[in-house]
Enzyme design. Structure first.
Site, PDB file in Angstrom:
ATOM      1  N   HIS A  81       0.895  -1.247   0.062  1.00  0.00           N
ATOM      2  CA  HIS A  81      -0.053  -0.098  -0.054  1.00  0.00           C
ATOM      3  C   HIS A  81       0.949   1.240  -0.098  1.00  0.00           C
ATOM      4  O   HIS A  81       0.712   2.173  -0.557  1.00  0.00           O
ATOM      5  CB  HIS A  81      -0.868  -0.029   1.298  1.00  0.00           C
ATOM      6  CG  HIS A  81      -1.963  -1.002   1.218  1.00  0.00           C
ATOM      7  ND1 HIS A  81      -2.233  -1.686   2.526  1.00  0.00           N
ATOM      8  CD2 HIS A  81      -2.971  -1.364   0.430  1.00  0.00           C
ATOM      9  CE1 HIS A  81      -3.087  -2.615   2.279  1.00  0.00           C
ATOM     10  NE2 HIS A  81      -3.643  -2.410   0.968  1.00  0.00           N
ATOM     11  N   LYS A 127     -17.836  -6.139   7.135  1.00  0.00           N
ATOM     12  CA  LYS A 127     -16.671  -6.893   7.510  1.00  0.00           C
ATOM     13  C   LYS A 127     -16.274  -6.642   8.845  1.00  0.00           C
ATOM     14  O   LYS A 127     -16.862  -5.478   9.411  1.00  0.00           O
ATOM     15  CB  LYS A 127     -15.571  -6.299   6.731  1.00  0.00           C
ATOM     16  CG  LYS A 127     -15.618  -6.630   5.020  1.00  0.00           C
ATOM     17  CD  LYS A 127     -14.669  -6.473   4.144  1.00  0.00           C
ATOM     18  CE  LYS A 127     -14.397  -6.930   2.951  1.00  0.00           C
ATOM     19  NZ  LYS A 127     -13.325  -6.594   2.136  1.00  0.00           N
ATOM     20  N   ARG A 166      -1.866  -6.467  -7.869  1.00  0.00           N
ATOM     21  CA  ARG A 166      -0.857  -7.259  -7.607  1.00  0.00           C
ATOM     22  C   ARG A 166      -0.596  -8.223  -8.708  1.00  0.00           C
ATOM     23  O   ARG A 166       0.368  -8.519  -9.342  1.00  0.00           O
ATOM     24  CB  ARG A 166      -1.023  -7.798  -6.284  1.00  0.00           C
ATOM     25  CG  ARG A 166      -0.793  -7.006  -5.018  1.00  0.00           C
ATOM     26  CD  ARG A 166      -1.418  -7.803  -3.915  1.00  0.00           C
ATOM     27  NE  ARG A 166      -2.844  -7.969  -4.001  1.00  0.00           N
ATOM     28  CZ  ARG A 166      -3.541  -8.234  -3.145  1.00  0.00           C
ATOM     29  NH1 ARG A 166      -3.127  -8.495  -1.832  1.00  0.00           N
ATOM     30  NH2 ARG A 166      -4.807  -8.612  -3.472  1.00  0.00           N
ATOM     31  N   SER A 184      -2.924  -7.523   3.072  1.00  0.00           N
ATOM     32  CA  SER A 184      -3.364  -7.447   4.501  1.00  0.00           C
ATOM     33  C   SER A 184      -3.769  -8.839   5.228  1.00  0.00           C
ATOM     34  O   SER A 184      -3.167  -8.886   6.231  1.00  0.00           O
ATOM     35  CB  SER A 184      -4.449  -6.359   4.737  1.00  0.00           C
ATOM     36  OG  SER A 184      -3.900  -4.936   4.199  1.00  0.00           O
TER      37      SER A 184
END
Length: 159
Positions: A17, A41, A90, A128
């Site tokens: 990040h 979440k 990514r 993460s």
């Protein structure tokens, strides 16, 4: 003024990040890193903790601002007078989802553009979720997250 918004959960912020933040900050006059408040979440860190960690790791980047939002990203962009979304990619698997999100955002507001930053090679595997898993087993987090974030993670895990 070119204002870009880099949205995400940042739970926690990783070196990947931070790499995108530093690179995007060189391209835009102002970069707002916006932590998404997602009630569906259950994050490891509260929104306030994530904002604080982001402030700690970006304090020396003058044109970066940290904020949070809930609801539609398009509405947040209007609020901060931006038409540019920054996203990091990514792997190819990221592209499919992010491309779909870029298309729906374009449908909701045709003036909005999504700019993709490819990850640096050394962070292609990093997420993460992986950081939290490594931390939960007591693994080494150096090179995965900024040093100041490591203490937050292990403090949270001790609770």
């Amino acid at each position: 003024m070119n204002i870009a918004v880099y949205p995400g959960s940042f739970d926690p912020v990783t070196n990947g990040h931070l790499d995108v933040i530093k690179r995007a900050a060189k391209v835009f006059d102002k970069l707002i890193v916006a932590v998404l408040i997602n009630p569906s979440k259950t994050p490891m860190f509260s929104v306030e903790e994530r904002v604080e960690m982001l402030r700690e790791v970006t304090f020396d980047i003058e044109n970066v601002e940290i904020d949070c939002f809930s609801g539609l990203l398009i509405e947040y962009l209007e609020k901060v007078n931006s038409k540019i979304i920054v996203k990091g990619l990514r792997m190819v698997s990221d592209f499919e989802y992010e491309f779909q999100m870029a298309l729906i955002n374009k449908k909701l507001n045709p003036e909005v553009e999504t700019i993709f930053f490819m990850t640096s090679n050394k962070y292609g595997y990093l997420s993460s979720s992986i950081v939290k898993e490594v931390a939960s087993f007591g693994g080494c987090l150096s090179d995965l997250v900024p040093d100041s974030v490591i203490k937050h993670i292990f403090k949270k895990l001790k609770k």
